[in-house]
Design an enzyme around this catalytic site. Structure first.
Site, PDB file in Angstrom:
ATOM      1  CG  ASN A  37      -2.147   0.759   1.071  1.00 31.48           C
ATOM      2  OD1 ASN A  37      -2.353   1.545  -0.097  1.00 31.48           O
ATOM      3  ND2 ASN A  37      -3.030   1.004   2.091  1.00 31.48           N
ATOM      4  CG  HIS A 122     -12.843  -3.848   9.788  1.00 30.07           C
ATOM      5  ND1 HIS A 122     -11.715  -3.315   9.869  1.00 30.07           N
ATOM      6  CD2 HIS A 122     -12.311  -5.285   9.720  1.00 30.07           C
ATOM      7  CE1 HIS A 122     -10.577  -3.964  10.019  1.00 30.07           C
ATOM      8  NE2 HIS A 122     -10.868  -5.071   9.712  1.00 30.07           N
ATOM      9  CE1 TYR A 159      -6.138   4.770  16.180  1.00 29.68           C
ATOM     10  CE2 TYR A 159      -6.636   2.634  15.250  1.00 29.68           C
ATOM     11  CZ  TYR A 159      -6.323   3.347  16.351  1.00 29.68           C
ATOM     12  OH  TYR A 159      -6.527   2.890  17.766  1.00 29.68           O
ATOM     13  CG  ASP A 211      -5.447  -1.993  14.430  1.00 27.31           C
ATOM     14  OD1 ASP A 211      -4.441  -1.922  15.116  1.00 27.31           O
ATOM     15  OD2 ASP A 211      -5.419  -2.243  13.196  1.00 27.31           O
ATOM     16  CG  HIS A 213      -3.089   1.571  12.902  1.00 30.10           C
ATOM     17  ND1 HIS A 213      -2.516   2.292  12.268  1.00 30.10           N
ATOM     18  CD2 HIS A 213      -3.575   0.693  12.275  1.00 30.10           C
ATOM     19  CE1 HIS A 213      -2.662   1.817  10.826  1.00 30.10           C
ATOM     20  NE2 HIS A 213      -3.393   0.973  10.944  1.00 30.10           N
ATOM     21  CG  HIS A 313      -2.712  -7.280   7.591  1.00 28.72           C
ATOM     22  ND1 HIS A 313      -1.945  -6.284   6.750  1.00 28.72           N
ATOM     23  CD2 HIS A 313      -3.688  -6.235   7.993  1.00 28.72           C
ATOM     24  CE1 HIS A 313      -2.142  -5.204   6.926  1.00 28.72           C
ATOM     25  NE2 HIS A 313      -3.409  -5.163   7.605  1.00 28.72           N
ATOM     26  CG  ASP A 317      -4.013  -2.473   2.442  1.00 30.38           C
ATOM     27  OD1 ASP A 317      -4.646  -2.007   3.380  1.00 30.38           O
ATOM     28  OD2 ASP A 317      -2.675  -2.891   2.759  1.00 30.38           O
ATOM     29  CD1 TRP A 403      -2.485   7.630  10.235  1.00 30.84           C
ATOM     30  CD2 TRP A 403      -2.263   5.796   9.260  1.00 30.84           C
ATOM     31  NE1 TRP A 403      -3.943   7.211   9.880  1.00 30.84           N
ATOM     32  CE2 TRP A 403      -3.553   5.978   9.514  1.00 30.84           C
ATOM     33  CE3 TRP A 403      -1.759   4.441   8.711  1.00 30.84           C
ATOM     34  CZ2 TRP A 403      -4.522   5.051   8.568  1.00 30.84           C
ATOM     35  CZ3 TRP A 403      -2.695   3.634   8.277  1.00 30.84           C
ATOM     36  CH2 TRP A 403      -4.171   3.833   8.200  1.00 30.84           C
TER      37      TRP A 403
HETATM   38  C1  GCO Z   1      -5.803  -3.770   9.783  1.00 32.47           C
HETATM   39  C2  GCO Z   1      -4.659  -2.631   9.430  1.00 32.47           C
HETATM   40  C3  GCO Z   1      -4.953  -1.950   8.108  1.00 32.47           C
HETATM   41  C4  GCO Z   1      -3.994  -0.954   7.757  1.00 32.47           C
HETATM   42  C5  GCO Z   1      -3.694  -1.167   6.350  1.00 32.47           C
HETATM   43  C6  GCO Z   1      -2.423  -0.336   5.776  1.00 32.47           C
HETATM   44  O1  GCO Z   1      -5.711  -4.122  10.872  1.00 32.47           O
HETATM   45  O2  GCO Z   1      -6.443  -4.050   8.920  1.00 32.47           O
HETATM   46  O3  GCO Z   1      -4.389  -1.737  10.629  1.00 32.47           O
HETATM   47  O4  GCO Z   1      -6.027  -1.279   8.123  1.00 32.47           O
HETATM   48  O5  GCO Z   1      -4.083   0.204   8.113  1.00 32.47           O
HETATM   49  O6  GCO Z   1      -3.581  -2.469   5.840  1.00 32.47           O
HETATM   50  O7  GCO Z   1      -2.154  -0.411   4.593  1.00 32.47           O
HETATM   51 MG    MG Z   2      -4.101  -3.393  11.871  1.00 31.20          MG
END
Ligand code: GCO
Ligand code: MG
Length: 403
Positions: A37, A122, A159, A211, A213, A313, A317, A403
């Site tokens: 990404n 989500h 976020y 999350d 982050h 994950h 993306d 971020w």
């Molecule tokens: C998640 C992630 C994503 C990321 C993204 C960045 O837990 O799915 O944190 O949302 O932010 O994949 O490219």
């Molecule tokens: Mg994450």
């Protein structure tokens, strides 16, 4: 069977994807996902300039030997660009191998260890009541596990908060990243209240995930973990950056909240200490960012020995090609925990028609030979590459944050 051609293409059906196709003299092709990404063209050019030209004439069934050739042969090891490139080739070779043997890929990874793969959805919002509406929507679709994210009052940008009902897309098109501000103090005050609110509304019927982050220090993460314990989260994700794996010892000493980590990891060496010291509960490494299925299997096996389960994950993306690779992997390995499943848009699904199916909170990869994903290259050409960046976060005094 020999490889006769290997190509990479980049398209943006709603968001950018980097796709590898490997063709053989037997007329069988395999697909791989090399999407990174915000850094798509770096991987595409690493592949087209330095990796794809090396594949012609090789035996595509030799997945392990080819992996080692690309990893050791480069001399320069690891890193997100290299490992995404190797990951895409590896996924494409496993797809090819399963097609050549005429079996769904999970049969080559150990066969089905379960009937279906539990996924989490989500739910996100800008306030708690709207968050509960989103949670109810996911529950009504059959999800048993739901990630909750909400913008804390006093924080300008949260976020993980989607722009539409079902789709979440953090990268924004344009020549520079969007800039956001963040306040850890406001977040720490709010996150336990968010959990209490959702538990009050839904009781214990759902698994709740969250999350952070990478925004906290280990000490702040320990404080938060303690406060979330009464609400029994399924997991707390990425509470602190993990370049310093030892930092997780501190978090672990202070809280029993289950910890999930590793969506940005690109090799087993990013998590060796975390796994062998049992500092986390779920490993989030994903095939397209972590050297493909060949390498992810090694991570999963090391995790299994240490009572750690997987939670790959699976954001928007990652293309449907790598999503399918995960569903086959999840069905097959013993220490599967849960799978993230962010829904792709209809435009993305049209470019990558696939056999995996969601039903009542679970996904099955399907029984088509290989990964069960196609790539409609004519349609992909109608969606030329659009550059987009992930945001950058700042504290309110202008300091760059994670971020
Ligand atoms: C998640 C992630 C994503 C990321 C993204 C960045 O837990 O799915 O944190 O949302 O932010 O994949 O490219
Ligand atoms: Mg994450």
């Amino acid at each position: 069977m020999r490889i006769v051609n290997a190509a990479v293409s980049v398209c943006s059906p709603g968001r950018a994807f980097v796709t590898v196709r490997i063709d053989t003299d037997a007329g069988i092709s395999g697909l791989g996902d090399a999407t990174l990404n915000g850094r798509e063209l770096a991987v595409a050019s690493y592949l087209s300039e330095h990796v794809l030209p090396l594949l012609e004439g090789r035996d595509p069934m030799a997945t392990e030997a080819l992996w080692q050739y690309l990893y050791r042969g480069a001399y320069w090891r690891r890193g997100p660009v290299t490992m995404a490139a190797i990951g895409a080739i590896d996924i494409a070779l496993w797809d090819l191998k399963a097609k050549a043997l005429d079996v769904p890929l999970y049969q080559l990874l150990g066969g089905a260890s379960r009937e279906k793969v539990r996924v989490y959805g989500h739910a996100s919002a800008g306030d708690l009541d709207t968050l509960c509406e989103a949670v109810a929507r996911y529950r009504d679709m059959g999800y048993e596990a739901i990630r909750i994210q909400c913008t804390p009052p006093g924080v300008e940008h949260g976020y993980g908060v989607g722009k539409g009902d079902l789709y979440y897309e953090p990268a924004t098109p344009g020549p520079r990243p969007a800039e956001e501000t963040w306040s850890t103090a406001h977040y720490l005050d709010f996150a336990p209240r968010m959990f209490a609110h959702v538990r009050d509304a839904f009781g214990w019927e759902l698994h709740l995930l969250h999350d952070a982050h990478h925004r906290l220090t280990p000490q702040e993460a320990a404080w938060l973990g303690q406060r979330l314990e009464p609400h029994r989260p399924f997991w707390l994700e990425d509470v602190a950056p993990a370049e310093l794996q030892e930092g997780y010892r501190l978090i672990r000493r202070h809280t029993t909240v289950p910890l999930a980590l590793g969506e940005v990891f690109n090799s087993i060496y990013d998590c060796r200490l975390l796994l062998t010291e049992q500092l986390i509960d779920y490993i989030r490494a994903t095939p397209s960012h972590c050297g493909g299925l060949s390498h992810l299997l090694k991570i999963a096996h090391l995790a299994e020995v240490h009572h750690i389960r997987t939670g790959c994950h699976g954001p928007t993306d990652v293309s449907p090609v790598a999503m399918a690779a995960m569903f086959h992997f999840d069905l097959a390995i013993h220490n599967f925990g849960i799978q993230e499943f962010m829904r792709h848009t209809e435009a993305t699904n049209a470019v990558f028609p696939h056999a995996y199916r969601f039903e009542d909170g679970f996904v099955h990869p399907g029984d088509v030979a290989g990964l069960g994903v196609d790539y409609d290259e004519d349609l992909a050409r109608q969606h030329p590459y659009t550059p987009a960046y992930l945001p950058v976060a700042y504290l309110d005094d202008g300091t760059v944050h994670n971020w």
